[in-house]
Write an enzyme that holds these catalytic residues in place. Structure first.
Site, mmCIF file in Angstrom:
data_model
loop_
_atom_site.group_PDB
_atom_site.id
_atom_site.type_symbol
_atom_site.label_atom_id
_atom_site.label_comp_id
_atom_site.label_asym_id
_atom_site.label_seq_id
_atom_site.Cartn_x
_atom_site.Cartn_y
_atom_site.Cartn_z
ATOM 1 N N LYS A 57 0.846 -1.207 0.000
ATOM 2 C CA LYS A 57 0.000 0.000 0.000
ATOM 3 C C LYS A 57 0.871 1.242 0.000
ATOM 4 C CE LYS A 57 -3.963 -1.925 2.487
ATOM 5 N NZ LYS A 57 -4.545 -2.208 3.786
ATOM 6 N N GLN A 101 -5.252 -1.319 9.783
ATOM 7 C CA GLN A 101 -5.148 -2.671 9.218
ATOM 8 C C GLN A 101 -5.790 -3.694 10.158
ATOM 9 O OE1 GLN A 101 -3.736 -3.414 6.096
ATOM 10 N NE2 GLN A 101 -4.596 -5.433 6.494
ATOM 11 N N ASP A 124 -11.457 3.011 3.991
ATOM 12 C CA ASP A 124 -11.778 1.581 3.906
ATOM 13 C C ASP A 124 -13.290 1.354 3.799
ATOM 14 O OD1 ASP A 124 -9.916 -0.408 3.634
ATOM 15 O OD2 ASP A 124 -9.473 -0.587 5.777
#
Ligand code: NAP
Length: 299
Positions: A57, A101, A124
């Site tokens: 990422k 995460q 997200d």
């Protein structure tokens, strides 16, 4: 492989590269205004798969011309400390997107952590407000993997109105948002899960099958209606002939004989996820500054 000549392989790798190029071009335009989108990624603990994922990422974020701000915390971090970091990132004008995460260590309440993110920075799309907005047809931050699937479907099929779509899997991160996106496209949507009866028959009526299960080759070739579009979200590690293999939730070798179009694993949905994360970060930056959003990069 006995692919029918007309079966189209949906190349997520190439598609994702095009999205990243479009994001980078738009980001370059923002730089003329002195604006650089910033994505903060928070990793708690040492999970090796998560480490690889956030490294990728970071690379792709920087390649697109955006700032990547990585926060790696030990797995002894308390929830209060993590929430304090999220507060700081929420208040930081250089941060347009925040990604925590998952999975988080067992002593943390993942819902409480995700819901502490400013919804405007929820790239997200897992915040309760983002989920609610998507479910009620309001402008939302859309979770990256289902957004990538939708982009592949639109690119292949154009208008999805009236198509029969089956989503296998009802997780909050893939199955449910995927079903909402397809409903918003005016598909007739069936959501199948581990308790669904006659799943093969349900699939055989589907013009679109999205499999997000986590069971290697669960979806058989004879479940696929001839000409259907098959999107395989699954990523499963299996051993075959003594070799480690990555396979999807669809029995690709047989499904390709019936499908009109199908995503491979790897190289299908997987690469789309990070590309859509970059797209969401750019979108969040544009929204934060009241600037026009790039076209075709949101749902
Ligand atoms: P998850 O949270 O474990 O959800 C799996 C879903 O599959 C559940 O709704 C479950 O039903 C259903 N299911 C399980 N066994 C089934 C069966 N035999 N028949 C029908 N449905 C069944 O998984 P997830 O996070 O959504 O991920 C799904 C897959 O996508 C995994 O392989 C994951 O690695 C992959 N994934 C890929 C990406 C990407 O970037 N490409 C991103 C995210 C996830 P119940 O609800 O009834 O238990």
């Amino acid at each position: 492989m006995n692919a029918m000549p007309e079966t189209v392989l949906l190349d997520g790798k190439a598609f994702a590269a095009r999205i990243r190029a479009r994001v980078a071009a738009h980001v370059a335009g923002l730089a003329d205004r002195g604006l650089v989108p910033g994505l903060a990624v928070v990793l708690v603990g040492e999970d090796p798969a998560s480490q690889v994922y956030i490294r990728n990422k970071g690379i792709q974020t920087r390649d697109a011309g955006m700032n990547s701000l990585e926060h790696k915390l030990p797995d002894t971090t308390s929830q209060a400390e993590l929430l304090a970091l999220i507060d700081r990132l929420n208040a930081d004008p250089a941060v347009h997107g925040i990604l925590v995460q998952l999975p988080l260590p067992g002593h943390m309440d993942a819902d409480a952590v995700i819901n502490a993110i400013d919804p405007a920075k929820d790239v997200d799309g897992f915040h309760i407000l983002s989920a609610g907005r998507l479910a009620t047809g309001q402008r939302a931050m859309v979770p990256c993997t289902p957004l990538g699937c939708l982009m592949l479907l639109r690119d292949r099929l154009g208008d999805l109105t009236g198509l029969n779509a089956v989503v296998i899997g009802r997780s909050n991160i893939v199955g449910k948002p995927m079903a909402h996106l397809l409903l918003a496209e005016s598909c007739t949507v069936t959501i199948a899960h581990s308790r669904t009866r006659d799943i093969a028959d349900i699939c055989r009526r589907a013009d679109i099958v999205v499999a997000a299960v986590g069971r290697p080759r669960l979806v058989k070739g004879d479940w696929i209606k001839p000409g259907a579009t098959v999107i395989d979200v699954g990523i499963n590690r299996v051993e075959q002939d003594g070799k480690a293999l990555l396979v999807g939730d669809v029995d690709f070798a047989n499904a390709i004989k019936a499908a009109g179009a199908i995503t491979p694993v790897p190289g299908g949905v997987g690469p789309m996820t990070i590309a859509c994360l970059l797209a969401n970060t750019l979108t969040a930056c544009c929204r934060a500054h009241g600037l026009p959003e790039p076209e075709g990069l949101t749902a």
